[in-house]
Design an enzyme around this catalytic site. Structure first.
Site, PDB file in Angstrom:
ATOM      1  N   HIS A  83      70.110 -57.950 150.975  1.00 50.95           N
ATOM      2  CA  HIS A  83      69.080 -58.634 151.750  1.00 50.95           C
ATOM      3  C   HIS A  83      68.221 -57.637 152.516  1.00 50.95           C
ATOM      4  O   HIS A  83      68.264 -57.541 153.738  1.00 50.95           O
ATOM      5  CB  HIS A  83      69.725 -59.647 152.701  1.00 50.95           C
ATOM      6  CG  HIS A  83      70.238 -60.852 151.994  1.00 50.95           C
ATOM      7  ND1 HIS A  83      71.174 -61.697 152.533  1.00 50.95           N
ATOM      8  CD2 HIS A  83      69.951 -61.358 150.766  1.00 50.95           C
ATOM      9  CE1 HIS A  83      71.443 -62.668 151.673  1.00 50.95           C
ATOM     10  NE2 HIS A  83      70.709 -62.478 150.595  1.00 50.95           N
ATOM     11  N   CYS A 148      80.345 -55.784 146.074  1.00 51.64           N
ATOM     12  CA  CYS A 148      80.966 -54.934 147.094  1.00 51.64           C
ATOM     13  C   CYS A 148      82.491 -55.015 146.984  1.00 51.64           C
ATOM     14  O   CYS A 148      83.057 -56.110 146.898  1.00 51.64           O
ATOM     15  CB  CYS A 148      80.514 -55.385 148.473  1.00 51.64           C
ATOM     16  SG  CYS A 148      81.338 -54.512 149.820  1.00 51.64           S
ATOM     17  N   GLU A 178      77.226 -64.846 148.977  1.00 53.06           N
ATOM     18  CA  GLU A 178      78.599 -64.353 149.034  1.00 53.06           C
ATOM     19  C   GLU A 178      79.592 -65.485 149.232  1.00 53.06           C
ATOM     20  O   GLU A 178      80.638 -65.522 148.578  1.00 53.06           O
ATOM     21  CB  GLU A 178      78.759 -63.323 150.157  1.00 53.06           C
ATOM     22  CG  GLU A 178      80.165 -62.747 150.200  1.00 53.06           C
ATOM     23  CD  GLU A 178      80.424 -61.882 151.417  1.00 53.06           C
ATOM     24  OE1 GLU A 178      81.562 -61.912 151.923  1.00 53.06           O
ATOM     25  OE2 GLU A 178      79.505 -61.172 151.857  1.00 53.06           O
ATOM     26  N   THR A 244      82.142 -61.667 154.486  1.00 55.31           N
ATOM     27  CA  THR A 244      82.415 -60.375 155.125  1.00 55.31           C
ATOM     28  C   THR A 244      81.426 -59.998 156.216  1.00 55.31           C
ATOM     29  O   THR A 244      81.685 -59.063 156.985  1.00 55.31           O
ATOM     30  CB  THR A 244      82.431 -59.242 154.085  1.00 55.31           C
ATOM     31  OG1 THR A 244      81.150 -59.183 153.443  1.00 55.31           O
ATOM     32  CG2 THR A 244      83.525 -59.458 153.061  1.00 55.31           C
TER      33      THR A 244
END
Length: 408
Positions: A83, A148, A178, A244
């Site tokens: 982002h 990630c 996510e 996260t």
């Protein structure tokens, strides 16, 4: 920790020198005091930790290498890789195209993809359903995967406790890429529900305690629970994981509240709580923890205002803004271009999802102290550009180069 080949355009001589020296002075990362930069009447207090994290640098390296090694091929990203508008704009300028927007709306039809096309999975990861769709089109879904590792760690934790018959509660923003990915992976192993904040957690606890009619759950949490979820059975044994990038203190408070509700309802002593509440510990990534703790350390110093730099749709950046807003006038900007003059700036109100034009953000006083940090997807080069712009308002931009040389 591994280092990555990130394009030089995202690097900053000033920030690199500061980070390297602070790292040498504080190898155990116990000092969260800010770095003090003096530019005449302007003092900038720079957060101890900020900017690109491991997962972002990993994603950038994979994506740019993929573009360089596949000249002439069609290359797609599922959606924004991270982002940050500058990084995504750079990828678009190199011919990469987005298949979806960040909310999951299709921009390019699946049917238009060919087996020889390249599809890059963004740093947030993706759902098992999308992986299956790509595979059905003859595209290896994980060949160009920038997910990630800390996101994957959450998936592994959800699978682990799911294998022990715990329901997974995901603290996250239900529409965030996510969280959608984590929800998909978790629900393939165990009943799963998403809670977006403490208010929803209070409502969920009412169902845990059987204080609310069970039938109300399905409308109240519509779209946030897995298929076949049975509110009368699946809330008796739970564990909490998170997106996260959420606010660490909020995730901990949510886990504590759920634990308390379980303990009280089933009248469990402390030594038996594990029978119904899984010890997931914190599933925030190290960078989210470090950046948020650094902001807390920065806020212990007297200052006039705070500036937070990052993409307007960046979750981890918005939480840094939240922390700063508790104590100071805070301005969320995406780049130095938003600093119009010493009197005016454009900044983002993420609460109401709108960019505002404000005046008088720099106080009219002899000496000004300003706190500065950035999100985990914001290039250091942009932070340096913000520092240069601010120093330039006082005719002192030349001091930035002198400061970089002093730290080198």
């Amino acid at each position: 920790m591994k280092t990555f080949n990130v394009p030089i355009i995202y690097r900053s001589p000033l920030i690199s020198a500061i980070k390297q020296q602070r790292k040498q002075q504080d190898k155990m990362k116990k000092d969260f005091t800010p770095t003090r930069l003096e530019f005449g009447p302007l003092t900038i207090l720079l957060a101890r930790h900020f900017g690109f994290c491991y997962g972002v640098e990993n994603a950038i390296e994979i994506a740019f290498r993929t573009v360089e090694e596949n000249e002439g091929k069609r290359i797609f990203l599922l959606s924004e890789m991270i982002h940050n508008p500058q990084v995504n704009s750079d990828l678009l300028s190199r011919g990469v195209r987005f298949l979806m927007d960040t909310s999951g709306k299709q921009l390019i039809p699946w049917e238009s993809l060919q087996p020889e096309d390249i599809v890059i999975i963004p740093a947030f990861g993706t759902t098992l359903e999308i992986e299956a769709r790509l595979e059905s089109l003859g595209i290896a879904p994980l060949k160009y995967n920038t997910t990630c590792p800390f996101v994957e760690r959450v998936w592994n934790k959800a699978e682990q406790i799911g294998g022990k018959d715990y329901t997974v509660i995901v603290h996250g923003k239900p529409k965030h890429e996510e969280t959608r990915a984590t929800f998909s992976h978790s629900r393939s192993h165990t009943p799963t529900i998403v809670v977006k904040d403490m208010e929803q957690t209070h409502r969920l606890a009412a169902y845990i305690r059987e204080e609310a009619p069970a039938e109300g759950f399905y409308e109240e949490f519509k779209g946030q629970y897995s298929e076949g979820f049975d509110v009368t059975k699946h809330l008796g044994r739970v564990g909490v994981v998170n997106q996260t990038t959420m606010l660490a203190s909020e995730t901990q408070a949510i886990a504590d509240y759920v634990r308390q509700a379980i303990q009280e309802h089933y009248q469990l002593p402390d030594d038996r709580i594990a029978e119904r509440f899984a010890d997931t510990r914190d599933t925030l990534c190290y960078a989210t923890n470090d950046n948020q703790t650094a902001v807390t350390g920065m806020l212990n110093v007297e200052a006039d205002l705070a500036i937070v730099v990052g993409g307007y749709n960046s979750s981890n950046t918005s939480h840094l803004v939240e922390l700063c807003e508790e104590k100071l006038p805070t301005y969320f900007i995406s780049s130095e271009e938003k600093l119009i003059s010493p009197k005016e700036l454009l900044h983002y109100d993420f609460h109401n999802h709108e960019e505002l034009r404000s005046s008088g953000y720099l106080p009219q006083k002899e000496n000004i102290t300003l706190l500065l940090t950035s999100g985990a997807s914001c290039p250091d080069a942009i932070v340096e550009a913000v520092i240069r712009k601010l120093a330039g308002f006082f005719g002192l931009e030349h001091l930035v180069d002198e400061t970089a040389a002093a730290w080198a």
